[in-house]
Scaffold this active site. Structure first.
Site, PDB file in Angstrom:
ATOM      1  N   MET A 116       8.981  -0.705 -11.776  1.00  0.00           N
ATOM      2  CA  MET A 116       7.749   1.112 -12.181  1.00  0.00           C
ATOM      3  C   MET A 116       8.563   1.699 -11.254  1.00  0.00           C
ATOM      4  O   MET A 116       8.116   3.203 -11.103  1.00  0.00           O
ATOM      5  CB  MET A 116       7.255   0.759 -12.279  1.00  0.00           C
ATOM      6  N   ASP A 158       1.085  -9.878  -8.282  1.00  0.00           N
ATOM      7  CA  ASP A 158       0.683  -9.054  -9.621  1.00  0.00           C
ATOM      8  C   ASP A 158       0.563 -10.276 -10.413  1.00  0.00           C
ATOM      9  O   ASP A 158       0.814 -11.125 -11.279  1.00  0.00           O
ATOM     10  CB  ASP A 158       1.805  -8.635 -10.086  1.00  0.00           C
ATOM     11  N   SER A 212       2.107  -2.500  -2.016  1.00  0.00           N
ATOM     12  CA  SER A 212       2.538  -1.809  -3.689  1.00  0.00           C
ATOM     13  C   SER A 212       3.117  -0.154  -3.614  1.00  0.00           C
ATOM     14  O   SER A 212       2.806   0.249  -2.664  1.00  0.00           O
ATOM     15  CB  SER A 212       0.941  -1.500  -4.018  1.00  0.00           C
ATOM     16  N   SER A 213       2.922  -0.024  -4.639  1.00  0.00           N
ATOM     17  CA  SER A 213       4.050   1.333  -5.122  1.00  0.00           C
ATOM     18  C   SER A 213       2.560   2.048  -4.964  1.00  0.00           C
ATOM     19  O   SER A 213       2.743   3.699  -4.315  1.00  0.00           O
ATOM     20  CB  SER A 213       4.985   1.369  -6.225  1.00  0.00           C
ATOM     21  N   VAL A 223       5.094  -9.771  -0.149  1.00  0.00           N
ATOM     22  CA  VAL A 223       5.397  -8.794   1.052  1.00  0.00           C
ATOM     23  C   VAL A 223       4.158  -8.096   1.371  1.00  0.00           C
ATOM     24  O   VAL A 223       3.315  -7.529   0.862  1.00  0.00           O
ATOM     25  CB  VAL A 223       6.504  -8.261   0.746  1.00  0.00           C
ATOM     26  N   GLN A 244      -0.021 -10.878 -14.521  1.00  0.00           N
ATOM     27  CA  GLN A 244       1.146 -10.220 -15.441  1.00  0.00           C
ATOM     28  C   GLN A 244       2.018 -11.705 -15.010  1.00  0.00           C
ATOM     29  O   GLN A 244       2.854 -12.019 -15.796  1.00  0.00           O
ATOM     30  CB  GLN A 244       1.496  -9.194 -14.014  1.00  0.00           C
ATOM     31  N   GLY A 268       8.305  -4.904  -0.985  1.00  0.00           N
ATOM     32  CA  GLY A 268       8.329  -6.091  -2.301  1.00  0.00           C
ATOM     33  C   GLY A 268       9.497  -6.772  -2.907  1.00  0.00           C
ATOM     34  O   GLY A 268       9.877  -7.331  -3.054  1.00  0.00           O
ATOM     35  N   HIS A 269       9.681  -4.782  -3.902  1.00  0.00           N
ATOM     36  CA  HIS A 269      11.119  -4.760  -4.605  1.00  0.00           C
ATOM     37  C   HIS A 269      12.074  -5.282  -4.073  1.00  0.00           C
ATOM     38  O   HIS A 269      12.885  -6.288  -4.516  1.00  0.00           O
ATOM     39  CB  HIS A 269      10.999  -3.618  -5.339  1.00  0.00           C
TER      40      HIS A 269
END
Length: 283
Positions: free
Chosen positions: A30, A151, A186-187, A177, A154, A36-37
């Site tokens: 998102m 997550d 996290s964002s 991470v 999810q 992390g991404h």
């Protein structure tokens, strides 16, 4: 790096990038790209010669009063970071491009898994998550998709959707991470005030204390969860929403607690909702 903002542009890019026999990995996001991404991107590169990412803030998974409007968005920065990491294709659609006929009439029913953990407090959230992930799978047709273990619910539900509906996509999980102080990346961390950011790592420390009790031989779920509650009780900026000990495959509560179970929690730090989990290992 190709940036596709429309379905037609995506189809054209995929025709060149994903010929038959050429494996493609997808990392759905998102936006708000963080370490992390990037760990997901790196793992995707290890598993496939071509890597695609998506950036889409999905309105279907936000309930009334949640942080859809304030969710961090910075597409130019995100694209620059993804290109530097070697991503081949980014799908960056507008809401109208993803949901061409408005809110979909047919959605993915999460079933009883939605009644656990975060699903108890966010009705409709996982229906929105699974629906948009299914649409991304249908549009991009990856061979592999990579998701993070932070997550947990999810991840479990996407794995189950892929199995139950026979989507034929390999789901790969990547470890959480963390920042140097333990806070799960996290964002939403960008929304924390300085005081809240200082308080937030207490969540990871609470999980670590429960894990330490487990390594010492404690197997009673109520005692392990009591450790989490006690560790957070004096922190005035954190409000625990739930803490559970669950089987990390079924998300069912477990007691006595076996090795490999996960302690999962959600808490508000100020107005920002954070989640985290930790798998328990014996000494």
């Amino acid at each position: 790096m190709i940036v596709a903002r429309t379905r037609a542009g995506l189809a054209e890019a995929l025709a060149a990038l994903h010929p038959p026999g050429h494996r493609l990995a997808l990392v759905p996001t998102m936006g708000g790209i963080h370490q992390g991404h990037l760990s997901l991107i790196d793992l995707a590169h290890e598993r496939a010669p071509a890597v695609a990412a998506s950036i889409f803030v999905n309105p279907l998974q936000f309930g009334p009063g949640e942080d859809l409007a304030s969710y961090p968005r910075d597409p130019p920065r995100d694209l620059a970071v993804l290109e530097e990491r070697g991503v081949d294709l980014v799908f960056l659609p507008a809401v109208e491009e993803m949901y061409t006929e408005g809110e979909p009439a047919v959605t993915v029913d999460p079933g009883p898994l939605e009644e656990r953990l975060c699903g108890m407090f966010r009705p409709g959230h996982f229906r929105g998550v699974l629906t948009v992930v299914a649409k991304l799978f249908g549009l991009i047709r990856p061979d592999i998709a990579v998701f993070g273990r932070k997550d947990l619910q999810q991840l479990v539900m996407i794995e189950r959707m892929v199995r139950d509906i026979e989507l034929g996509i390999e789901i790969i999980a990547c470890d959480t991470v963390r920042e140097p102080d333990g806070l799960a990346v996290s964002s939403r961390n960008a929304l924390l005030s300085s005081d809240e950011r200082e308080a937030a790592p207490a969540l990871a420390r609470a999980l670590d204390e429960a894990a330490a009790r487990f390594r010492e031989g404690e197997r009673r779920a109520n005692v392990l969860l009591g450790t989490v509650h006690d560790a957070l009780a004096e922190n005035k900026l954190l409000r625990l929403q739930y803490a559970e000990v669950v089987d990390p495959r079924s998300l069912n509560r477990v007691d006595p607690v076996p090795e490999g179970a996960a302690v999962a929690l959600a808490a508000f730090c100020g107005s920002v909702r954070l989640i985290d989990n930790l798998v328990l290992e014996a000494a």
